[in-house]
Design a protein around this motif. Structure first.
Motif, PDB file in Angstrom:
ATOM      1  N   ALA A 163       0.865  -1.183   0.000  1.00 40.51           N
ATOM      2  CA  ALA A 163       0.000   0.000   0.000  1.00 40.51           C
ATOM      3  C   ALA A 163       0.894   1.223   0.000  1.00 40.51           C
ATOM      4  O   ALA A 163       1.701   1.401   0.918  1.00 40.51           O
ATOM      5  CB  ALA A 163      -0.908   0.010   1.219  1.00 40.51           C
ATOM      6  N   LEU A 165       1.012   5.031   0.522  1.00 44.02           N
ATOM      7  CA  LEU A 165       0.142   6.010   1.164  1.00 44.02           C
ATOM      8  C   LEU A 165       0.528   7.435   0.791  1.00 44.02           C
ATOM      9  O   LEU A 165       1.705   7.748   0.598  1.00 44.02           O
ATOM     10  CB  LEU A 165       0.190   5.839   2.683  1.00 44.02           C
ATOM     11  N   VAL A 229       2.358  10.484   6.448  1.00 42.06           N
ATOM     12  CA  VAL A 229       1.101  10.520   5.693  1.00 42.06           C
ATOM     13  C   VAL A 229       0.387  11.833   5.957  1.00 42.06           C
ATOM     14  O   VAL A 229       0.580  12.460   6.998  1.00 42.06           O
ATOM     15  CB  VAL A 229       0.177   9.337   6.051  1.00 42.06           C
ATOM     16  N   THR A 233      -5.081  10.859   5.103  1.00 41.47           N
ATOM     17  CA  THR A 233      -4.639   9.466   4.966  1.00 41.47           C
ATOM     18  C   THR A 233      -4.372   8.808   6.314  1.00 41.47           C
ATOM     19  O   THR A 233      -4.211   7.592   6.383  1.00 41.47           O
ATOM     20  CB  THR A 233      -3.368   9.398   4.093  1.00 41.47           C
ATOM     21  N   VAL A 236      -6.482   5.794   7.174  1.00 42.06           N
ATOM     22  CA  VAL A 236      -6.111   4.624   6.368  1.00 42.06           C
ATOM     23  C   VAL A 236      -4.870   3.964   6.966  1.00 42.06           C
ATOM     24  O   VAL A 236      -4.786   2.729   7.053  1.00 42.06           O
ATOM     25  CB  VAL A 236      -5.855   5.035   4.902  1.00 42.06           C
ATOM     26  N   ARG A 237      -3.896   4.771   7.369  1.00 43.75           N
ATOM     27  CA  ARG A 237      -2.679   4.214   7.978  1.00 43.75           C
ATOM     28  C   ARG A 237      -3.022   3.403   9.230  1.00 43.75           C
ATOM     29  O   ARG A 237      -2.533   2.279   9.411  1.00 43.75           O
ATOM     30  CB  ARG A 237      -1.708   5.335   8.336  1.00 43.75           C
ATOM     31  N   TYR A 247       5.084  -0.196   8.123  1.00 46.02           N
ATOM     32  CA  TYR A 247       5.984   0.640   7.319  1.00 46.02           C
ATOM     33  C   TYR A 247       7.290  -0.118   7.123  1.00 46.02           C
ATOM     34  O   TYR A 247       7.870  -0.652   8.067  1.00 46.02           O
ATOM     35  CB  TYR A 247       6.230   1.956   8.041  1.00 46.02           C
ATOM     36  N   TYR A 260       3.715   0.751   2.914  1.00 42.50           N
ATOM     37  CA  TYR A 260       3.309  -0.199   3.952  1.00 42.50           C
ATOM     38  C   TYR A 260       3.106  -1.557   3.290  1.00 42.50           C
ATOM     39  O   TYR A 260       2.554  -1.642   2.189  1.00 42.50           O
ATOM     40  CB  TYR A 260       2.015   0.260   4.625  1.00 42.50           C
TER      41      TYR A 260
END
Length: 348
Positions: A163, A165, A229, A233, A236-237, A247, A260
């Motif tokens: 992902a 970000l 981020v 965001t 989402v993290r 990470y 990530y």
């Protein structure tokens, strides 16, 4: 109740309307580009792209009564090939000491790298501003439905999932990291460079310096943003970390946003995935033991069409009980195979 399903060519008008509001790289306000994205997705779901790792899947969230598209998300089966590698900066720390002047420094160092046999990537999470937050949690539904689909068809995807970000950007959409680094070597604006990289990354390999880059050379304002981020965001993290992502000390070479990663086996939603048959009757609203879930069924020739909803469900042996309304939106019948993941993300 929202219907989560595979995008179709008939959705182009709805997706175009959504793109006019948001106009992101993943959902561009460009009819030709959008048509290409949807066409590839349709062929991917239908299995008409022979190599599963060349497929890309677009999911949409639809209001069943109005048929309005309120969001999208995407899975790219493999991000990084010989023709179009996944490019990143590895972030490490390097120490230097001089005994002559008794000075000791720790420097953050960026080392360019490439994946030619890359991971599966999740992305394209776009939600209409009017649907963000709220009880329906449209964004979370669109995020989680990707893991439900990957759990259903694990052999179509890489074991490692990425992902990328979004970092903090300026109010006018610029990246301070790109301004300090990438623009100096390409003479391209951030948005233009990001768009071109989606089509061909050759210019990065040819124009970016191959040697390590000391982040010490950047201003403090730029250094503070590396691997961070943006405010939008942050939820989402947190969600990704809750379900098993971490990470990995890599950042995007354009904007410095963090990478990530998790393996499919580590993702709690994939671990919690269950298959069952739809029970003969609906779930009684007063029946105890129901759980907030995403429930999916497949449709069409070869079972290539996909439909899912968020609803209360109760697994009882080989059967799953869901409300009548959920069964109507799924257009499902008792005895059909259903696929289920918990909406709380699954236990760690």
């Amino acid at each position: 109740m929202l219907l989560l399903r595979d995008a179709q060519k008939t959705d182009l008008a709805g997706l175009s309307a959504l793109a006019k509001v948001l106009n992101t790289v993943n959902l561009p306000d460009d009819e030709r580009a959008l048509s290409g994205i949807v066409d590839r997705s349709v062929r991917s779901f239908a299995g008409k792209i022979r190599n599963p790792l060349e497929r890309a899947y677009v999911f949409v969230a639809e209001e069943p009564r109005t048929r309005r598209i309120v969001g999208t998300s995407m899975i790219i089966a493999q991000h990084g090939t010989r023709e179009s590698p996944c490019t990143f900066f590895d972030v490490s720390e390097r120490e230097h000491y001089s005994s002559t002047i008794d000075r000791h420094f720790k420097h953050q160092v960026l080392s360019i790298g490439y994946h030619f046999d890359g991971p599966t990537e999740i992305g394209g999470l776009v939600v209409h501003p009017g649907q963000r937050g709220g009880e329906a949690r449209a964004g979370k539904q669109l995020a989680f439905v990707r893991f439900l689909y990957m759990a259903m068809f694990r052999d179509r995807f890489r074991e490692r999932v990425l992902a990328e970000l979004m970092p903090p950007l300026t109010k006018d959409g610029r990246s301070l990291f790109w301004e300090a680094f990438g623009k100096r070597f390409t003479d391209l604006d951030y948005q233009e460079a990001d768009k071109k990289s989606r089509e061909n990354k050759e210019f990065i390999q040819q124009l970016f310096p191959p040697s390590d880059v000391y982040a010490t050379l950047f201003s403090p304002a730029v250094r503070r943003l590396l691997g961070k981020v943006g405010p939008d965001t942050e939820p989402v993290r947190r969600m990704l970390e809750k379900i098993g992502f971490r990470y990995v000390d890599r950042i995007d070479p354009f904007d410095g946003g963090p990478h990530y990663e998790a393996t499919l086996a580590e993702i709690t939603l994939v671990r919690a995935y269950r298959r069952a048959r739809l029970a003969p009757g609906p779930l009684d609203a007063g029946l105890h033991g129901g759980e907030d879930c995403l429930i999916a069924v497949t449709r069409g020739e070869g079972r290539t069409r996909f439909r899912a909803v968020r609803a209360e469900a109760r697994l009882d042996g080989t059967n799953v009980w869901i409300p009548e309304r959920a069964r109507e939106v799924l257009e499902a019948r008792p005895g059909e195979r259903a696929h289920v993941v918990p909406f709380d993300g699954g236990a760690r």
